[in-house]
Enzyme design. Structure first.
Site, PDB file in Angstrom:
ATOM      1  N   ARG A 245       0.818  -1.221   0.000  1.00  0.00           N
ATOM      2  CA  ARG A 245       0.000   0.000   0.000  1.00  0.00           C
ATOM      3  C   ARG A 245       0.852   1.273   0.000  1.00  0.00           C
ATOM      4  NH1 ARG A 245      -2.411  -3.519  -1.474  1.00  0.00           N
ATOM      5  NH2 ARG A 245      -4.362  -4.408  -0.721  1.00  0.00           N
TER       6      ARG A 245
ATOM      7  N   GLU B  92      -5.764   4.098   6.464  1.00  0.00           N
ATOM      8  CA  GLU B  92      -5.575   3.959   5.019  1.00  0.00           C
ATOM      9  C   GLU B  92      -6.239   5.127   4.305  1.00  0.00           C
ATOM     10  OE1 GLU B  92      -6.514   0.693   1.536  1.00  0.00           O
ATOM     11  OE2 GLU B  92      -5.669   0.034   3.440  1.00  0.00           O
TER      12      GLU B  92
ATOM     13  N   SER C  50     -11.623   0.872   2.533  1.00  0.00           N
ATOM     14  CA  SER C  50     -11.019   0.409   3.784  1.00  0.00           C
ATOM     15  C   SER C  50     -10.489   1.590   4.597  1.00  0.00           C
ATOM     16  CB  SER C  50      -9.878  -0.568   3.493  1.00  0.00           C
ATOM     17  OG  SER C  50     -10.368  -1.726   2.862  1.00  0.00           O
TER      18      SER C  50
END
EC number: 1.3.1.98
Length: 338
Positions: free
Chosen positions: A198, A321, A247
């Site tokens: 990520r 996130e 998310s």
């Protein structure tokens, strides 16, 4: 570098006229810096309606360049001390209620081309991930189906190495074209982007304008079936029809916990937790929802409440996130001081 486009000073409460005059002077100076700008420049552009959460304040100035050269010219001419924020599909962002100072850049129609090139696609940074997956299916290119499960744009996917359903951007990217903060146009390979979980090593302040994604030849019908299964999986497990942002927290490193973020949130009793108009989804508790009346502050406080409970009860600190950007709303005034 000193220009007429320097940000106006904070005039404080009770000086609205002076603040408006300073803002007008600043935006006039900005227009003078960009005399041949071919895109759109909007002062006080509402950002809330552009985000998936449908919350947040306005951009002081919103720039939507016409194409990569227009963007490069803008960045070359903008002084480095002017605050600059880049927004994509706004699917994983909370814009705070006070809005965003300085300049917000958002890529639009001039960055949405998709071209089949051998066993790959060259796609604009503003292209939605789902749209790219569908074009890959039409072209008979397998390997990009996972993009159908990611609510965002290609520029954001490159920047954060977005992934889902067993694959990620790093696995399919050949190169990305970027414009750096000082206006240089550069092509970076997947290796140069230094992908990790990520994240990428995209240079600070740079903007992804297009990328090449590779696939392998396969029957279009089989690819479409795989995309349909991903859509079905998302629909059954995530609140895809709600005002949400994907998310909320990254899954913790396996060395810290063998449980995913949603499992930790569920374990401390936060499924369905509400704060103002914000709620942790009952369907998937790593998703936050705007139930209709949430503010950005509600969403951010709810997220921080969840983080605190998980930290106190499990010892694991969840990392956001979703990006939170901008400034909080100014506190309400209570009248003149005595």
């Amino acid at each position: 570098m000193t220009t007429t486009a320097a940000l106006p000073p904070d005039t404080g409460a009770g000086s609205q006229d002076a603040g408006a005059e300073a803002s007008a002077t600043w935006t006039a100076g900005l227009r003078a810096l960009l005399p041949d700008f071919r895109g759109r420049l909007t002062e006080g552009a509402a950002l809330g309606p552009r985000t998936w959460f449908r919350v947040g304040g306005a951009a002081e100035v919103l720039l939507q360049p016409a194409d990569a050269q227009d963007l490069a010219t803008c960045l070359t001419r903008l002084p480095p001390d002017i605050p600059l924020t880049v927004l994509g599909a706004c699917s994983n962002v909370i814009v705070r209620d006070g809005g965003i100072d300085g300049i917000v850049i958002r890529l639009g129609r001039g960055f949405s081309d998709i071209v089949v090139e051998g066993e790959g696609l060259v796609v604009g940074g503003a292209c939605l991930d789902m749209t790219v997956a569908e074009h890959a299916a039409d072209a008979g290119l397998k390997g990009l189906e996972f993009l159908a499960g990611i609510p965002g744009s290609i520029g954001g996917a490159v920047a954060m190495n977005a992934g889902a359903y067993g694959s990620d951007t790093a696995a399919v990217l050949d190169w990305a074209d970027i414009v750096t903060r000082d206006g240089n146009r550069v092509r970076l390979s997947a290796t140069a982007l230094g992908f990790g979980y990520r994240r990428s090593a995209l240079p600070a302040g740079s903007i992804v304008t297009r990328a090449r994604l590779r696939g392998t030849a396969a029957a279009p019908a089989d690819i479409r079936q795989a995309i349909a299964l991903i859509r079905e999986s998302r629909e059954s497990s995530q609140p895809t029809r709600a005002r949400t942002g994907g998310s909320t927290f990254r899954n913790p490193d396996a060395a810290l916990s063998n449980r995913k973020a949603w499992e930790l949130i569920d374990a401390v009793g936060c499924r369905g937790l509400t704060l103002g108009g914000a709620q942790i989804s009952e369907k998937h508790c790593n998703f936050m929802l705007n139930t209709g009346s949430a503010t950005a502050a509600d969403l951010e406080r709810l997220g921080e409440t969840v983080r605190q409970r998980v930290r106190e009860r499990t010892g694991v600190t969840l990392d956001w996130e979703i990006k939170r950007i901008g400034r909080p709303a100014a506190p309400p005034t209570t009248g003149d001081a005595p």
